[in-house]
Motif scaffolding. Structure first.
Motif, short mmCIF file in Angstrom:
data_model
loop_
_atom_site.label_atom_id
_atom_site.label_comp_id
_atom_site.label_asym_id
_atom_site.label_seq_id
_atom_site.Cartn_x
_atom_site.Cartn_y
_atom_site.Cartn_z
N GLY A 115 0.92 -1.23 0.23
CA GLY A 115 0.19 -0.11 -0.06
C GLY A 115 0.59 1.28 0.22
O GLY A 115 0.41 2.20 0.73
N VAL A 116 1.96 1.27 -0.33
CA VAL A 116 3.16 2.62 -0.83
C VAL A 116 3.00 2.66 -2.19
O VAL A 116 3.14 1.99 -3.43
N TYR A 117 3.41 4.54 -2.32
CA TYR A 117 2.97 5.10 -3.73
C TYR A 117 3.19 6.06 -3.56
O TYR A 117 3.35 6.97 -2.56
N LYS A 118 4.95 6.04 -4.19
CA LYS A 118 5.46 7.68 -4.55
C LYS A 118 5.81 8.05 -5.81
O LYS A 118 6.38 7.11 -6.94
N LYS A 119 5.39 9.49 -5.85
CA LYS A 119 5.89 10.13 -7.76
C LYS A 119 6.45 11.93 -6.92
O LYS A 119 5.43 11.85 -6.19
N TYR A 120 7.04 11.35 -7.37
CA TYR A 120 8.21 12.84 -7.25
C TYR A 120 8.48 13.11 -8.81
O TYR A 120 8.38 12.79 -9.78
N ILE A 121 8.12 14.81 -8.57
CA ILE A 121 8.58 14.86 -9.90
C ILE A 121 9.89 16.15 -10.33
O ILE A 121 9.40 16.86 -9.06
N MET A 127 2.58 10.90 -2.56
CA MET A 127 3.37 9.86 -1.04
C MET A 127 1.79 9.46 -0.76
O MET A 127 1.01 9.85 -0.06
N VAL A 128 1.58 7.77 -0.50
CA VAL A 128 0.96 7.58 0.17
C VAL A 128 1.55 6.61 1.20
O VAL A 128 2.47 5.20 0.02
N GLY A 129 1.32 5.95 1.99
CA GLY A 129 1.90 4.54 2.74
C GLY A 129 3.05 5.38 4.05
O GLY A 129 2.51 4.35 4.82
N ASP A 130 3.35 5.77 3.21
CA ASP A 130 5.16 6.38 3.48
C ASP A 130 5.42 7.60 3.47
O ASP A 130 5.67 7.88 2.57
#
Length: 1171
Positions: free
Chosen positions: A481-487, A500-503
């Motif tokens: 259940g972890v999602y990270k997106k960096y731009i 960020m989701v989860g962490d």
């Protein structure tokens, strides 16, 4: 309106989160007590945390939500703050500056509207229907709780939450936790929740986690009406009519579809408002009415209103700052303006950690010209994870449970890896097509807008990155259940935003990076995969043949071997290997290797100050402070291993610094003078030719033309070499010791004072011109830097320390490589600490952000005194912070949060220390007796140069030292006259040495062409040696510190140049067996006199001059070049009329065998080759 000099009244309409934030800030910043604050809140409660409303369902105690306890309100002085609850403002008369409530009328000088917002309801919903609720305040929650527990109504029923945003999920979580509710359904018109904070991938992770809890989520769905039934006179909710015509059965509906700014009070008062709600404000948060401001959710800035608490608190900051900080005792400051607020959020919603920061939809905002090219790297994960709740001992789903061995992520190249499924964790790099960015510099948008609008503006740095191509780095792990997106910008140099989701553990760090708008120092991949480089600086990863000390070619293996052979002190390591005895730049690594090897060997590393004390510097400092010990003999008697010991070159200057930090008595007082290194002893910096440099104080680098002229005149008069220093001062080099008092007097008469460039003390506070001249200036950097330098000048510390003040983020004063640095932002001063240049440079650490000008000095007071109290000897602030357990966070707790309860003591200690300041130069200029100690020789007024002078670029300077001088053992056997033929010669009077019982004294005398040093050591008597240290051919030994070896008791002088220690009885070098010097017998004449003679047993002048004559050993450019050409061979062939034999290393003059033809003369062949 009241008189300008009288207290002004600020009326705050609204006692919510933003209103109380403004009140707190005004009370905190208004140190001049210019204002009284009056406020009214329509709710019965004091200001509480609306963001934590959901928690109310657990504890049902409103006081746990209070932002300040009732005691805080009671503790405020009525002359500064009064408040009224359950009182509604009815009208505002902007012309008369009055407000009318339902209980009273109040006059104001300034009015601040913080009326907030109210929950929105769709047109088809009526609050009069039983079962219809909004989620906004305590009254809403209490109504919901009562209805949910009501038989025949909400108890045991179904809840529908309309809205899948932040507030909707908060409401859903609150309903889910109610035991009286059977089911919860979220109705969201988008395909996933939190669509304003997350993209589809992140929203899908949240959706899965919500559904795993048993909460139903209807996506792409919208209700169009209420289904109701009549129960007597009451209309009761029975369900919702959906957009597709179906019916959703429910007993309670909670609408969380948005908020509406409350602008009714302003609108009724004639203040300009937006057509669709919101009080119009300018960049300074002023409304259209004079002296009326609006902040928080009710304010509309540039057509936008903000429903998050962050922008509201930012507005409160700006307004409180502008009312209190633009004119303060530490200088002026540009008014703060409203900027696009940070909409970053971090919350725990439905048990899921969610965060978004920066421009988290940058790729959508900019649009795309081509489809993104996505490269996927499957990542092997050690064990599968699920979205079920974590175990009690597993806080992070990406970390193994206790008992499992932590494994390292393995990155597999997708070109060779097996195809992966969409459900597996993956690292995706998406390249979005954009127009090309222009430029590569660093600058802010406002900086460029301030330029010439008539010319095309190039975009640079983060601004160009924000408007140019972008790349995204994505990590998705649906199992955990972890999602990270960096731009990032297309070149990977700037982080623009992310989600960020989860962490969300990196949230604070990433938000800071985005706000700073500075180029990244690490590759983007590290933000997801982490760094492969450890922080181990023990040298464990170095091979034994790695060179650690380049000056003496010492390897790591040399140090390791010493420890294995029983060497257990750092000083012994230096003595055995010579590591750190050159430039000293290797000592941090030498120390770390030594400590690591000692630990490996099972030995304890001592942090004691030196062999004379079994305590650290910090312990000695605290004991001396508490017991009021005011001299070195007192401290040695109370704390030393040997109560009557003389001390050494380590403990004497350290304790001298401690005493100066505590009591600041003049360093030339007899009881303190013997403890000072040469620079402090003569209040000038000794140079390699034995002369001194003089650096007058020029606070912040600001200097008048008249003072510049005086500096030029003094330099010309005394033949001084001049150079601008890096600290914005002018350094005058080549001052002879006898001239120092005269130079100081001329400078003092012109308005200068000591710059303390010689001491372990504050050196400078460097500044840019700030608002004084610069068109980009935000803060008065010159004014603040002058005040800081004037405040901390003369304060002794464990090491030198420097400051810097930059008036804007362009950072022209280089404040971020100083021990303390200030940078003005549009919000206040950012304080950086523990940076330094030098051999081991370190970038300063951001310590406190957006500090109001009136708070800066007290924070620095605490920081500096705490450093002085706790740092080790010769430890710069950077190393001090690195060695501090807890690091910067611990320091923040001590200095900013007063964790130890000592901040008041630290401030008082600084106030007391600042009050003891006096100009040390002036104290000498006005005391003829002290001036006698500045003579070159006490037996003649003649002066003798120590090093050849050469001309270069229009100025004179000393000739170069050779890169390496050969070893030199100078012994009595090299003197041709037998010792039994030596005679006693009167060389000085006892008064010339000003002997005391509390410290050693010394002087230099001239004997023919030779120079001698005479010493008096209490309880030991008189001693004499040659004046020259053979290590660098420097005639400086009388300036050296006198110490005693704690093991043998041998008394020695420590050369001030590079700390070679020579015994006063035999001339043996205790810490470098490559050198030795001549020592002579001394006695005091037995004649009856108030001032008897000091006699030294000496050979004839000609015999002694042959061995240690000044002209023979004087460093000359030609001989230095000769030594350099000879290199490491140590063989020099002299060609001259009387010098046929080769001169080999190891004999007399200067480490070479003197031929017979030179024996009777002070010169050998060409005098240019003398050394």
């Amino acid at each position: 309106m009241v008189n300008q000099d009288e207290t002004k009244v600020i009326f705050v309409a609204g006692l919510g989160m933003v209103g109380i934030a403004f009140i707190e800030k005004i009370l905190n910043l208004d140190e001049a007590r210019r204002y009284k604050v009056v406020t009214c809140g329509e709710e019965v409660h004091l200001a509480y945390n609306r963001v934590a409303l959901t928690e109310y369902f657990q504890h049902r105690n409103i006081e746990k939500l209070y932002l300040n306890p009732p005691d805080w309100y009671a503790s405020q002085s009525p002359s500064r703050f009064t408040f009224h609850t359950s009182e509604t403002v009815l009208s505002l008369n902007t012309a008369n500056h009055t407000v009318t409530t339902d209980k009273r009328s109040i006059s104001y000088d300034y009015c601040v509207l913080a009326t907030g917002s109210e929950a929105a309801l769709p047109s088809y919903a009526s609050p009069n229907v039983q079962g219809v609720f909004v989620y906004r305040n305590i009254a809403d929650l209490e109504g919901l709780l009562a209805y949910a527990g009501l038989e025949g109504r909400g108890k045991g029923g179904k809840v529908a939450v309309i809205g899948g945003g932040l507030l909707g999920l908060e409401a859903a979580k609150a309903a889910y936790d109610l035991e009286t509710i059977s089911t919860v359904t979220i109705v969201n018109r988008r395909s996933y929740p939190l669509s304003r904070q997350l993209d589809a991938h992140g929203g899908e992770i949240v959706l899965r986690r919500i559904e795993a809890l048993g909460v139903e989520v209807l996506t792409n769905a919208s209700p169009t009406g209420l289904v109701t039934i009549q129960d007597g006179d009451e209309t009761v909710l029975a369900g919702l009519t959906m957009q597709d015509g179906s019916t959703l059965t429910c007993d309670i509906v909670i609408f969380a579809i948005g908020i509406t700014p409350r602008d009714d009070l302003a609108r009724a008062s004639g203040i300009q408002c937006q057509p669709k709600h919101g009080i119009v404000v300018n960049d300074f948060l002023q409304t259209s009415a004079p002296d009326v401001f609006a902040i928080g959710e009710c304010a509309s800035w540039k057509g936008e209103t903000y429903g998050l608490i962050g922008p509201g608190v930012e507005m409160a900051d700006i307004l409180a700052f502008n009312l209190t900080q633009t004119e303060t005792s530490v200088g002026g400051f540009k008014k703060r303006q409203m900027n696009p607020p940070d909409l970053s959020t971090k919350l725990k919603l439905m048990g899921v950690d969610v965060a978004s920061f920066g421009d988290f939809f940058a790729e959508q905002r900019l649009g795309t010209r081509s489809s993104p090219v996505v490269t996927t790297f499957p990542i092997k994960k050690p064990s599968p994870a699920t979205s079920v709740p974590l175990s009690h001992n597993q806080q992070n789903p990406n970390k193994p449970r206790s008992g499992e061995k932590r494994r390292v992520w393995e990155l597999v190249d997708s070109t060779t890896a097996q195809p992966s499924t969409n459900d597996g964790p993956a690292l995706e790099v998406a390249v979005e097509g954009r127009t090309e960015a222009i430029g590569s510099g660093i600058g802010s948008e406002r900086d460029h807008e301030a330029g010439d609008k008539s010319t095309p503006q190039k975009k640079h740095g983060q601004r160009a990155a924000a408007e140019g191509p972008v790349e995204t780095l994505t990590y998705r792990d649906p199992f955990a259940g972890v999602y990270k997106k960096y731009i990032f910008s297309s070149d990977g140099r700037y982080l623009l935003g992310g989600m960020m989701v989860g962490d969300t553990s990196d949230y604070v760090k990433l938000v800071s990076l985005v706000k700073k708008k500075k180029a990244l120092e690490v590759p983007p991949s590290e933000f997801v995969l982490g760094s492969n480089s450890g922080k181990d600086e023990s040298g464990a990863d170095l091979d034994d043949d790695t060179q650690i000390c380049s000056c003496h070619n010492v390897t790591k293996g040399d140090i390791v071997a010493c420890v294995k052979n029983g060497v257990d002190t750092l000083n012994a390591i230096k003595s055995k290997t010579k590591a750190g005895t050159g430039c000293g730049g290797c000592m941090p690594l030498v120390t770390n290797i030594f400590k690591a090897e000692m630990k490996k060997a099972g030995a304890e590393v001592s942090n004691n100050l030196c062999p004379h004390f079994t305590m650290t510097r910090a312990d000695i400092f605290n004991v001396a402070r508490i017991k009021k010990l005011k001299s070195f003999p007192e401290i040695m008697s109370a704390l030393g291993v040997n109560k009557t010991a003389i001390g050494c070159e380590v403990c004497k200057p350290t304790i001298g610094s401690i005493l100066s930090s505590l009591y600041n008595e003049h360093v030339m007082e007899a009881v303190h003078h013997a403890n000072q290194d040469t620079n402090d002893r003569f209040m000038a910096n000794i140079q390699r030719n034995g002369t001194f440099s003089v650096v007058p104080r020029v606070p912040a680098g600001e200097i008048t033309p008249d003072k510049l002229i005086v500096l030029g005149q003094v330099a010309k008069k005394y033949g001084l070499y001049t150079k601008i220093t890096g600290g914005q001062r002018i350094d005058l080099f080549g001052a002879q010791k006898p001239d120092l008092p005269s130079i100081w007097k001329e400078l003092i008469d012109a308005g200068f004072e000591s710059g303390h460039a010689y001491g372990k003390a504050l050196r400078t506070v460097k500044s840019c011109v700030g608002t004084s001249w610069c068109r980009y200036g935000v803060g008065d950097s010159v004014g603040l830097a002058i005040q800081l330098e004037e405040r901390y000048k003369g304060i002794r510390s464990p090491h030198k320390f420097k400051g810097g003040v930059s008036g804007c983020v362009r950072e022209c004063a280089e404040a971020q490589n100083k021990d303390f640095g200030l940078i003005a932002t549009d919000k206040g001063w950012n304080i950086f600490v523990c940076g330094n240049g030098g051999a081991n440079p370190r970038h300063a650490t951001l310590f406190a952000q957006d500090v109001p000008p009136s708070k800066v000095i007290r924070i620095l007071d605490r920081f500096i005194i705490y450093y002085i109290r706790t740092a080790d000897k010769l430890m710069r602030t950077a190393r001090w912070l690195e060695s501090m357990e807890g690091g910067i966070e611990k320091l923040r707790k001590v200095i900013l949060e007063d964790e130890l309860g000592i901040c008041e003591d630290l401030e008082a200690e600084m106030d007391e220390l600042v009050g003891t300041y006096y100009d040390e130069w002036r104290a000498v200029v006005s005391d003829p007796q002290r001036q006698k100690q500045f003579r070159q020789f006490i037996n003649t007024d003649e002066r003798q140069p120590q090093v050849e002078t050469i001309a270069e670029r229009g100025q004179t300077r000393p000739a170069n030292w050779a890169k390496t001088f050969p070893p030199a053992h100078i012994k009595a056997e090299q003197i041709t006259t037998p010792k039994e033929q030596w005679e006693w010669h009167k060389m000085a009077k006892v008064s010339d040495l000003t002997p005391t019982d509390v410290g050693t004294t010394s002087c230099a005398v001239r004997y023919g062409d030779s120079q001698l040093a005479i010493f008096h050591v209490p309880r030991k008597g008189y001693f004499a040696t040659q004046q020259m240290c053979p290590h660098k051919r420097a005639f400086v030994l009388e300036h050296g510190l006198i110490g005693d070896d704690p093991n043998s008791g041998a008394v020695y002088v420590s050369c001030p140049m590079h700390k070679r220690n020579f015994t006063l009885t035999t001339g043996e070098c205790l810490n470098d067996d490559s050198y030795s010097i001549l020592a002579f017998e001394v006695k005091v004449s037995e004649t009856q006199s108030d001032d008897p003679d000091i006699l030294v047993l000496l050979p004839p002048i000609s015999s002694l001059d042959t061995v240690i004559g000044t002209s023979k050993w004087m460093v000359r450019q030609a001989t230095a070049e000769l030594f350099d050409r000879a290199g490491e061979k140590g063989t020099i062939e002299i060609v001259g009329p009387d010098a046929g034999p080769q001169m080999d290393e190891g004999g007399g003059g200067g480490g070479v065998e003197m031929s017979a033809g030179c024996a009777g003369s002070t010169t050998c062949a060409d005098p240019k080759l003398d050394w």
